[in-house]
Scaffold this active site. Structure first.
Site, mmCIF file in Angstrom:
data_model
loop_
_atom_site.group_PDB
_atom_site.id
_atom_site.type_symbol
_atom_site.label_atom_id
_atom_site.label_comp_id
_atom_site.label_asym_id
_atom_site.label_seq_id
_atom_site.Cartn_x
_atom_site.Cartn_y
_atom_site.Cartn_z
ATOM 1 N N CYS A 114 40.326 44.810 34.825
ATOM 2 C CA CYS A 114 40.690 43.798 35.382
ATOM 3 C C CYS A 114 42.554 43.991 35.630
ATOM 4 C CB CYS A 114 40.566 42.475 35.217
ATOM 5 S SG CYS A 114 38.715 42.363 34.782
ATOM 6 N N HIS A 255 45.034 36.232 36.142
ATOM 7 C CA HIS A 255 43.660 36.931 36.546
ATOM 8 C C HIS A 255 42.535 35.801 36.780
ATOM 9 C CE1 HIS A 255 40.179 39.389 36.602
ATOM 10 N NE2 HIS A 255 39.851 39.061 35.310
ATOM 11 N N ASN A 285 35.141 36.402 39.688
ATOM 12 C CA ASN A 285 35.987 37.449 38.948
ATOM 13 C C ASN A 285 35.932 38.575 39.602
ATOM 14 O OD1 ASN A 285 37.216 39.170 37.322
ATOM 15 N ND2 ASN A 285 36.110 38.669 35.379
#
Ligand code: ACO
Length: 328
Positions: A114, A255, A285
């Site tokens: 990520c 994030h 996500n």
């Protein structure tokens, strides 16, 4: 670094197909109420048959090129951050290069889960320090749902697919990258893995069934704690190294993994909620795509205004974490 690095164009692209929490209720034993209260996610975009990470990456790249007023021909480098490339070989960057109709560039993938897009930005800064004339396309692109086990309710509700891109140069108009900080801790690697197909978990012969380790496996609670701690630490670090206080920040984009993580980072880092951007509700996500999708959307919708100081921070498997400071 004293040289000026510019984000000349931003772009994003998500698949058309949307999977809602009520759709997931028909796949695993879960509820809209559980998913919403634990994660803040309501919908996520998911790829359809025949739609690959490179397709999402190209969509985001084309939007970034258009916003930069540039042609693909002008690009010198392509860096794709992804843990879900179309294939082990060739790299996703090679496929993107071909789909953009160019060749002969320096193109490659990077793996930082990520945090990949921020690792890519730092990579672009390094390229531009050596080659001032370079025009680097940095993309974060993922088809997380291709590595999601839809029998596992603890993970399948969290992830979505998408891509975000930026063109990084030393000239032209756009926000400036003031600094980037990268960090990692490999001793925490077991907490989040996608092992299947790798050399530690390879398939021996044609016809071998895929196993659970082909999919994302994680220790959610442990990740949660480390994510909040690491993103807060790396945000404090970048401000300290740039002699800035958090009052000087206009926007924080963490994030987009889970609303509770985003909220906890905002609180721990002591930034008012109205300065914290989130779109996790609509995308889930999207791993390396999360930061560039959020950045592009926050800019386009006016959440980020001219003159704003914007702090990006991410966290991902590895573990890796990072922050970047932008001046719009
Ligand atoms: N629907 C209904 N119940 C569920 C679901 C679901 N989808 N998933 C888990 N549960 C149940 C569990 O089985 C458990 O039941 P039990 O108490 O009977 O055993 C209960 O809910 C609580 O489970 P926990 O795992 O303790 O729930 P928690 O509050 O920790 O929330 C979550 C889980 C949302 C995964 C949270 O830990 C989290 O967000 N962690 C971070 C995960 C993450 O972001 N990973 C990726 C980060 S890095 C990257 O982006 C690649």
């Amino acid at each position: 670094m004293s040289i000026e690095i510019v984000l000349r164009g931003l772009g994003r692209h998500v698949p058309e197909k949307v999977l809602s929490n009520s759709d997931l209720e028909t796949i695993v034993e879960t509820s809209d109420e559980w998913i919403t209260t634990r994660t803040g996610i309501k919908t996520r975009h998911v790829v359809s048959e025949g739609e690959y990470t490179s397709d999402l990456a190209v969509g985001a790249a084309e939007m970034a090129l258009k916003n930069a007023g540039m042609d693909a021909e002008e690009l010198t480098h392509i860096v794709v951050a992804t843990f879900t490339p179309d294939a082990m070989v060739p790299s996703c960057a090679c496929i993107v290069e071909e789909k953009l109709g160019i060749k002969g560039r320096a193109v490659y993938d990077i793996a930082a889960a990520c945090s990949g897009f921020l690792y890519g930005l730092e990579n672009a800064r390094a390229i531009l320090a050596l080659h001032p004339e370079a025009r680097v396309l940095v993309i974060g692109a993922e088809t997380c749902t291709r590595r999601t086990n839809f029998d596992d309710r603890t993970t399948c509700v969290l992830f979505g697919d998408g891509a975000g891109a930026a063109i990084v140069t030393r000239d032209g108009d756009g926000p400036k990258i003031r600094d980037v900080k990268l960090s990692s801790d490999g001793s925490l690697s077991k907490l989040l893995t996608v092992k299947g197909g790798g050399s530690s978990s390879s398939y021996e012969k044609v016809g071998d069934p895929i196993r659970e380790d082909y999919f994302i496996q994680m220790e959610g609670r442990e990740i949660f704690k480390h994510a909040v701690r690491s993103m807060t630490t790396v945000c404090n670090q970048i401000l300290a190294d740039n002699d800035m206080t958090r009052d000087q920040l206009n926007v924080l984009i963490p994030h987009q993994a889970n609303w509770r993580i985003i909220d906890a980072v905002g609180r721990k880092f002591d930034v008012p909620p109205e300065k914290v951007f989130s779109n996790v509700e609509r995308y889930g996500n999207t791993s390396a795509a999360s930061i560039p999708i959020a950045l592009s959307e926050a800019h386009e919708t006016g959440f980020i205004k001219d003159g704003d100081v914007v702090l990006l921070t991410s966290f991902g498997g590895g573990f890796t974490w990072a922050s970047a400071l932008l001046q719009f």
